[in-house]
Write a protein that holds these residues in place. Structure first.
Motif, mmCIF file in Angstrom:
data_model
loop_
_atom_site.group_PDB
_atom_site.id
_atom_site.type_symbol
_atom_site.label_atom_id
_atom_site.label_comp_id
_atom_site.label_asym_id
_atom_site.label_seq_id
_atom_site.Cartn_x
_atom_site.Cartn_y
_atom_site.Cartn_z
ATOM 1 N N HIS A 142 -32.936 -51.455 -19.049
ATOM 2 C CA HIS A 142 -33.492 -50.144 -18.684
ATOM 3 C C HIS A 142 -34.161 -50.242 -17.317
ATOM 4 N N LYS A 143 -34.070 -49.180 -16.566
ATOM 5 C CA LYS A 143 -34.736 -49.121 -15.262
ATOM 6 C C LYS A 143 -36.235 -48.969 -15.476
ATOM 7 N N LYS A 144 -37.008 -49.886 -14.916
ATOM 8 C CA LYS A 144 -38.455 -49.842 -15.056
ATOM 9 C C LYS A 144 -39.042 -48.762 -14.156
ATOM 10 N N GLN A 147 -39.501 -49.842 -10.628
ATOM 11 C CA GLN A 147 -38.319 -50.500 -10.080
ATOM 12 C C GLN A 147 -37.470 -49.493 -9.318
ATOM 13 N N SER A 148 -36.990 -49.896 -8.149
ATOM 14 C CA SER A 148 -36.129 -49.004 -7.371
ATOM 15 C C SER A 148 -34.745 -48.948 -8.009
ATOM 16 N N LEU A 149 -34.025 -47.900 -7.672
ATOM 17 C CA LEU A 149 -32.678 -47.744 -8.220
ATOM 18 C C LEU A 149 -31.771 -48.872 -7.740
ATOM 19 N N ASP A 151 -32.624 -51.966 -7.097
ATOM 20 C CA ASP A 151 -32.929 -53.175 -7.871
ATOM 21 C C ASP A 151 -32.326 -53.101 -9.271
ATOM 22 N N TYR A 152 -32.327 -51.908 -9.859
ATOM 23 C CA TYR A 152 -31.729 -51.737 -11.190
ATOM 24 C C TYR A 152 -30.222 -51.990 -11.130
ATOM 25 N N ARG A 155 -29.654 -55.763 -10.865
ATOM 26 C CA ARG A 155 -29.931 -56.449 -12.131
ATOM 27 C C ARG A 155 -28.813 -56.191 -13.141
ATOM 28 N N LEU A 179 -30.983 -45.471 -17.535
ATOM 29 C CA LEU A 179 -31.676 -44.632 -16.557
ATOM 30 C C LEU A 179 -32.641 -43.674 -17.249
ATOM 31 N N CYS A 183 -34.093 -38.703 -14.199
ATOM 32 C CA CYS A 183 -33.519 -39.208 -12.945
ATOM 33 C C CYS A 183 -32.338 -38.330 -12.528
ATOM 34 N N ASP A 211 -33.030 -42.797 -2.618
ATOM 35 C CA ASP A 211 -34.200 -43.342 -3.310
ATOM 36 C C ASP A 211 -34.974 -44.288 -2.399
#
Length: 349
Positions: A142-144, A147-149, A151-152, A155, A179, A183, A211
């Motif tokens: 899951h996107k924290k 956390q930037s998009l 970086d997601y 990962r 997401l 978003c 973003d």
């Protein structure tokens, strides 16, 4: 030969090679083993070609995943995979430390092919095998919130690379599921779903650019606000080495005239002598309080402070207005000053 056949063959050979008999027989077998090889005579008799150049391997020490080492070895020996004896002998050269010790404990003549060697090798170090992740693992990503998009996306790509057999349908669904529902990319993938994961990543990368711009702008605003706060704080505080701003009573006559009238009073304290070389001081500036050259009496901070103390002790109030006296009283009350020798408003000097 399938894996089951290899396993059966190796186990039968191990049973046939079991040490039996008395202690002397066992000792003789151990000596023979030390001077022998785990390979059969057919493999031992094959000499390495002089034209063969040994690749640069990462050695196996017995503390890592055996399957990873096997894949590494096979990829470097791919041109020689049909040469069974060569594969066996070169693989033995990649073993170090504990793994090398293990290899030399194998019974003499046990290994007749590289498949058999690979089998006993992976069986010995099976506890070090890495547990493979299945495609369902992606559903846990899951996107924290912080956390930037971008970086997601990175990962998610890294985790998917470790999963074998992950089809696009599962990948697309897992990426969208990770997401936040608010978003913009989530809404885009809902309205216009992509058919492949490549299309999902391409769409996500476009949104990631916007973003990143928003994050950069936010950081710039925060930096500007912090700099403004620091500047305001710096302006409100005196700089290091600069004298603190002091507030003095407003008198009805210049303070050098007050000093001229009260210089013989017993409560007047003489100041410490002026520091510095007298020959280098400005002789055009004279201070009656210090009785020396350096500055004017009206600019003397020592006289100003001493005069404030004398006023608070009840002296020289005839030189100030009653409104200023009241301000001094209010200031003393606010600062919890102790009672003075004389009450404010006394006309004695």
């Amino acid at each position: 030969m399938c894996a089951e056949d290899v396993e059966k063959l190796v186990n039968n050979r191990l049973r046939d090679l079991k040490i039996g008999g008395n202690f002397e027989d066992a000792l003789r077998m151990e000596v023979d083993r030390a001077n022998s090889s785990p390979f059969t005579a057919e493999i031992e008799q094959v000499a390495l070609s002089k034209r063969f150049s040994t690749p640069s391997f990462t050695c196996f020490k017995g503390d890592s995943d055996p399957e990873i080492h096997l894949k590494h070895f096979k990829s470097l020996m791919i041109l020689h995979k049909t040469e069974d004896a060569l594969m066996c002998k070169v693989f033995a050269m990649t073993l170090r430390e504990a793994a090398q010790d293990w290899f030399h404990t194998l019974p003499s003549g046990l290994i007749s092919s590289f498949k058999e060697l690979a089998y006993v090798f992976t069986k010995e170090y099976t506890s070090y095998r890495t547990i493979k992740k299945n495609p369902d693992h992606l559903l846990n990503l899951h996107k924290k919130s912080d956390q930037s998009l971008q970086d997601y996306i990175k990962r998610f790509k890294a985790e998917r690379a470790n999963i074998i057999g992950c089809d696009d349908k599962i990948g697309c669904s897992a990426f969208k599921r990770g997401l936040p529902t608010e978003c913009e990319l989530y809404r885009e993938l809902t309205i216009s779903p992509c058919q492949t994961l490549v299309e999902v990543f391409a769409t996500a990368e476009r949104y990631a650019l916007g973003d990143d711009d928003q994050i950069a702008a936010k950081k710039a605003d925060q930096a500007a606000e912090q700099a403004s706060q620091e500047n305001s704080k710096r302006r409100s505080q005196p700089q290091e080495g600069a004298p603190a701003v002091e507030s003095y009573t407003n008198f009805t006559i210049p303070i050098h005239q007050i000093l001229a009238q009260v210089k013989d009073m017993p409560w007047l304290k003489k100041p410490s002598p002026l520091k510095g070389n007298p020959t280098k001081k400005d002789t055009s500036r004279y201070c009656t309080f210090h009785e020396g050259h350096s500055h004017y009496t009206n600019d003397c901070f020592a006289w100003k402070r001493h005069l404030e103390d004398l006023v608070r002790d009840g002296h020289y109030t005839e030189f100030i207005a009653m409104g200023a006296i009241q301000q001094i009283k209010d200031c003393d009350v606010a600062n919890n000053e102790p009672p003075r020798k004389k009450s404010y408003g006394s006309t004695q000097s």
